[in-house]
Design a protein around this motif. Structure first.
Motif, PDB file in Angstrom:
ATOM      1  N   GLY A 245     -34.615  40.620   3.324  1.00 45.28           N
ATOM      2  CA  GLY A 245     -34.544  40.794   4.771  1.00 45.28           C
ATOM      3  C   GLY A 245     -33.258  41.455   5.222  1.00 45.28           C
ATOM      4  N   MET A 246     -33.067  42.711   4.856  1.00 46.46           N
ATOM      5  CA  MET A 246     -31.815  43.390   5.214  1.00 46.46           C
ATOM      6  C   MET A 246     -31.984  44.532   6.209  1.00 46.46           C
ATOM      7  N   LYS A 247     -33.174  44.731   6.720  1.00 46.92           N
ATOM      8  CA  LYS A 247     -33.423  45.883   7.596  1.00 46.92           C
ATOM      9  C   LYS A 247     -32.550  45.858   8.856  1.00 46.92           C
ATOM     10  N   LYS A 248     -32.342  44.695   9.441  1.00 46.21           N
ATOM     11  CA  LYS A 248     -31.543  44.588  10.668  1.00 46.21           C
ATOM     12  C   LYS A 248     -30.046  44.446  10.380  1.00 46.21           C
ATOM     13  N   GLU A 249     -29.683  44.295   9.112  1.00 46.67           N
ATOM     14  CA  GLU A 249     -28.289  44.050   8.750  1.00 46.67           C
ATOM     15  C   GLU A 249     -27.507  45.317   8.450  1.00 46.67           C
ATOM     16  N   ARG A 250     -28.209  46.432   8.252  1.00 51.14           N
ATOM     17  CA  ARG A 250     -27.557  47.686   7.867  1.00 51.14           C
ATOM     18  C   ARG A 250     -28.149  48.845   8.649  1.00 51.14           C
ATOM     19  N   ALA A 251     -27.284  49.767   9.020  1.00 49.08           N
ATOM     20  CA  ALA A 251     -27.758  50.974   9.704  1.00 49.08           C
ATOM     21  C   ALA A 251     -28.600  51.816   8.757  1.00 49.08           C
ATOM     22  N   ASN A 252     -28.248  51.804   7.468  1.00 48.52           N
ATOM     23  CA  ASN A 252     -28.964  52.579   6.453  1.00 48.52           C
ATOM     24  C   ASN A 252     -29.181  51.700   5.229  1.00 48.52           C
TER      25      ASN A 252
ATOM     26  N   LYS B  61     -45.760  35.979  -2.282  1.00 48.39           N
ATOM     27  CA  LYS B  61     -46.424  37.091  -1.613  1.00 48.39           C
ATOM     28  C   LYS B  61     -46.034  37.098  -0.132  1.00 48.39           C
ATOM     29  N   MET B  62     -45.552  38.271   0.312  1.00 50.17           N
ATOM     30  CA  MET B  62     -45.177  38.462   1.707  1.00 50.17           C
ATOM     31  C   MET B  62     -45.558  39.882   2.114  1.00 50.17           C
ATOM     32  N   PHE B  63     -46.149  40.025   3.270  1.00 48.20           N
ATOM     33  CA  PHE B  63     -46.497  41.344   3.801  1.00 48.20           C
ATOM     34  C   PHE B  63     -47.309  42.175   2.809  1.00 48.20           C
ATOM     35  N   GLY B  64     -48.181  41.504   2.076  1.00 41.26           N
ATOM     36  CA  GLY B  64     -49.056  42.188   1.134  1.00 41.26           C
ATOM     37  C   GLY B  64     -48.389  42.612  -0.166  1.00 41.26           C
TER      38      GLY B  64
ATOM     39  N   MET C 249     -34.806  36.830  -5.968  1.00 46.06           N
ATOM     40  CA  MET C 249     -34.035  36.708  -4.742  1.00 46.06           C
ATOM     41  C   MET C 249     -32.684  37.371  -4.912  1.00 46.06           C
ATOM     42  N   LEU C 250     -32.304  38.148  -3.930  1.00 44.86           N
ATOM     43  CA  LEU C 250     -30.988  38.760  -3.903  1.00 44.86           C
ATOM     44  C   LEU C 250     -29.967  37.724  -3.454  1.00 44.86           C
ATOM     45  N   PHE C 251     -28.828  37.663  -4.137  1.00 43.43           N
ATOM     46  CA  PHE C 251     -27.710  36.874  -3.640  1.00 43.43           C
ATOM     47  C   PHE C 251     -26.905  37.760  -2.711  1.00 43.43           C
ATOM     48  N   ASP C 252     -26.672  37.281  -1.507  1.00 43.38           N
ATOM     49  CA  ASP C 252     -25.750  37.992  -0.642  1.00 43.38           C
ATOM     50  C   ASP C 252     -24.736  36.981  -0.114  1.00 43.38           C
ATOM     51  N   ILE C 253     -23.721  37.489   0.524  1.00 46.67           N
ATOM     52  CA  ILE C 253     -22.628  36.647   1.005  1.00 46.67           C
ATOM     53  C   ILE C 253     -22.549  36.801   2.518  1.00 46.67           C
TER      54      ILE C 253
ATOM     55  N   ALA D  86     -43.358  48.471   6.376  1.00 45.65           N
ATOM     56  CA  ALA D  86     -43.702  48.829   7.752  1.00 45.65           C
ATOM     57  C   ALA D  86     -44.186  47.638   8.574  1.00 45.65           C
ATOM     58  N   LYS D  87     -44.825  46.674   7.930  1.00 45.54           N
ATOM     59  CA  LYS D  87     -45.372  45.521   8.649  1.00 45.54           C
ATOM     60  C   LYS D  87     -44.297  44.518   9.067  1.00 45.54           C
ATOM     61  N   SER D  88     -43.063  44.704   8.620  1.00 45.98           N
ATOM     62  CA  SER D  88     -41.991  43.754   8.899  1.00 45.98           C
ATOM     63  C   SER D  88     -40.852  44.424   9.657  1.00 45.98           C
ATOM     64  N   ASP D  89     -40.247  43.675  10.572  1.00 47.84           N
ATOM     65  CA  ASP D  89     -39.104  44.218  11.296  1.00 47.84           C
ATOM     66  C   ASP D  89     -37.780  43.940  10.586  1.00 47.84           C
ATOM     67  N   LYS D  90     -37.811  43.174   9.472  1.00 41.27           N
ATOM     68  CA  LYS D  90     -36.557  42.917   8.763  1.00 41.27           C
ATOM     69  C   LYS D  90     -36.622  43.109   7.244  1.00 41.27           C
ATOM     70  N   MET D  91     -37.814  43.119   6.647  1.00 46.80           N
ATOM     71  CA  MET D  91     -37.926  43.157   5.191  1.00 46.80           C
ATOM     72  C   MET D  91     -37.988  44.574   4.623  1.00 46.80           C
ATOM     73  N   VAL D  92     -37.335  44.726   3.468  1.00 45.95           N
ATOM     74  CA  VAL D  92     -37.460  45.928   2.646  1.00 45.95           C
ATOM     75  C   VAL D  92     -37.791  45.482   1.230  1.00 45.95           C
ATOM     76  N   SER D  93     -38.272  46.403   0.429  1.00 43.03           N
ATOM     77  CA  SER D  93     -38.631  46.131  -0.947  1.00 43.03           C
ATOM     78  C   SER D  93     -37.651  46.846  -1.861  1.00 43.03           C
ATOM     79  N   LEU D  94     -36.992  46.081  -2.727  1.00 37.95           N
ATOM     80  CA  LEU D  94     -36.059  46.651  -3.694  1.00 37.95           C
ATOM     81  C   LEU D  94     -36.723  46.735  -5.059  1.00 37.95           C
ATOM     82  N   LEU D  95     -36.565  47.847  -5.745  1.00 34.88           N
ATOM     83  CA  LEU D  95     -36.931  47.945  -7.157  1.00 34.88           C
ATOM     84  C   LEU D  95     -35.621  47.786  -7.906  1.00 34.88           C
ATOM     85  N   VAL D  96     -35.543  46.756  -8.775  1.00 27.14           N
ATOM     86  CA  VAL D  96     -34.284  46.409  -9.425  1.00 27.14           C
ATOM     87  C   VAL D  96     -34.428  46.501 -10.943  1.00 27.14           C
ATOM     88  N   ASP D  97     -33.488  47.181 -11.576  1.00 27.89           N
ATOM     89  CA  ASP D  97     -33.444  47.354 -13.031  1.00 27.89           C
ATOM     90  C   ASP D  97     -32.563  46.268 -13.629  1.00 27.89           C
TER      91      ASP D  97
END
Length: 116
Positions: free
Chosen positions: A53-60, A79-82, A88-92, A31-42
């Motif tokens: 930082g994918m919040k602005k890159e995807r509608a959902n 540490k970011m946004f508490g 790190m996610l690799f994206d293209i 909530a404190k960020s306009d672009k960051m989300v938190s992923l739980l990865v297995d």
């Protein structure tokens, strides 16, 4: 126009980077960020919380839940946004100014499978 190729590196430097396949279990808003989300990865033997930082890159942003992707798992925690990001996610596309897509294996592989 294609981007310039980065300077040559020694193979030993590349081998220090631990890149693994993981399945994105959940995506939570930061909530404190306009672009960051938190992923739980297995990753099979372990899970990690990775901030992306994918919040602005995807509608959902939830559309990536259940998908496999490539991640760097041996970065210093940051540490970011508490919250602490443990990789790190690799994206293209981001570096080239296009809407990023996940870097994914062409078919399912076991979580934790290493790249290289």
């Amino acid at each position: 126009m294609a981007a310039n190729i980065k300077p040559t590196i020694d193979i030993d430097l590349l081998e220090k980077i631990d890149i693994r396949v993981g399945t994105i279990v959940s995506v939570e808003d930061i909530a404190k960020s306009d672009k960051m989300v938190s992923l739980l990865v297995d990753f099979g033997d372990f899970t990690r919380r990775i901030l992306v930082g994918m919040k602005k890159e995807r509608a959902n942003v939830k559309e990536v839940e259940g998908k496999q992707a490539l991640f760097v798992v041996n970065l210093e925690p940051r540490k970011m946004f508490g919250q602490v990001s443990e990789g790190m996610l690799f994206d293209i596309g981001y570096a080239d100014g296009i809407t990023p897509v996940l870097a994914q294996p062409e078919k399912f592989v076991p979580n934790g499978t290493r790249v290289g």
